[in-house]
Design a protein around this motif. Structure first.
Motif, PDB file in Angstrom:
ATOM      1  N   SER A  39       0.798  -1.236   0.000  1.00  0.00           N
ATOM      2  CA  SER A  39       0.000   0.000   0.000  1.00  0.00           C
ATOM      3  C   SER A  39       0.823   1.273   0.000  1.00  0.00           C
ATOM      4  N   SER A  40       1.855   1.314   0.796  1.00  0.00           N
ATOM      5  CA  SER A  40       2.581   2.559   1.020  1.00  0.00           C
ATOM      6  C   SER A  40       3.537   2.911  -0.110  1.00  0.00           C
ATOM      7  N   ASP A 140       2.624   7.024  -0.133  1.00  0.00           N
ATOM      8  CA  ASP A 140       1.484   7.371   0.713  1.00  0.00           C
ATOM      9  C   ASP A 140       2.011   7.630   2.122  1.00  0.00           C
ATOM     10  N   GLN A 142       0.381   9.248   4.458  1.00  0.00           N
ATOM     11  CA  GLN A 142      -0.756   9.472   5.352  1.00  0.00           C
ATOM     12  C   GLN A 142      -0.780  10.925   5.830  1.00  0.00           C
TER      13      GLN A 142
END
Length: 150
Positions: A39-40, A140, A142
């Motif tokens: 994801s990151s 990503d 966040q």
């Protein structure tokens, strides 16, 4: 029932608790690695130039002054979103030229300001470093840093 905690009960609590927290730690570590991998991080865009840019970043100890996604020193600006600050999402060519020109023009010798040293990087090293910044901007984070200025 005994009045207090027996030796064997204390041992069982200790070993049981240790095992529980070790398994919890292992699960959280595995989840962190899985999250970074799936994801990151955008691994498909991790090119040889980006890897070389990371090497340039490390060889010149840029982290001793700058931070990258919150890690490093806070003497100089955060560079995790420098690509976005230079308008790389809207105009990649102008951002690339601006970042390279900024690094080539150092030090600015403005009295009272912190000075970035001149590293005399080659054009290939500058391109790779800019590619690394562009790749870092695609991670990503966040919503880190909280402001565009870093």
């Amino acid at each position: 029932m005994a009045d207090g905690l027996t030796r064997s009960a204390a041992r069982n609590i200790f070993f049981g608790g240790s095992l529980f927290f070790f398994l919890l730690f292992a699960a959280l570590t595995a989840h962190s690695h899985w999250y970074m991998k799936t994801s990151s991080t955008n691994e498909e865009t991790l090119t040889a130039s980006v890897k070389h840019g990371k090497e340039v970043w490390e060889e010149n100890s840029c982290i001793n002054c700058h931070s990258l996604i919150g890690e490093g020193a806070y003497f100089a600006p955060e560079l995790g979103n420098v690509w976005d600050r230079y308008g790389g999402r809207e105009n990649p060519e102008a951002a690339r030229a601006g970042l390279k020109a900024w690094m080539e023009s150092q030090p600015l010798n403005v009295p009272g300001r912190r000075q970035m040293p001149q590293f005399n990087l080659s054009d290939d090293e500058l391109d790779s470093l800019v590619d690394f910044f562009q790749w870092t901007d695609s991670i990503d984070t966040q919503d880190w840093p909280p402001t565009k200025s870093g």
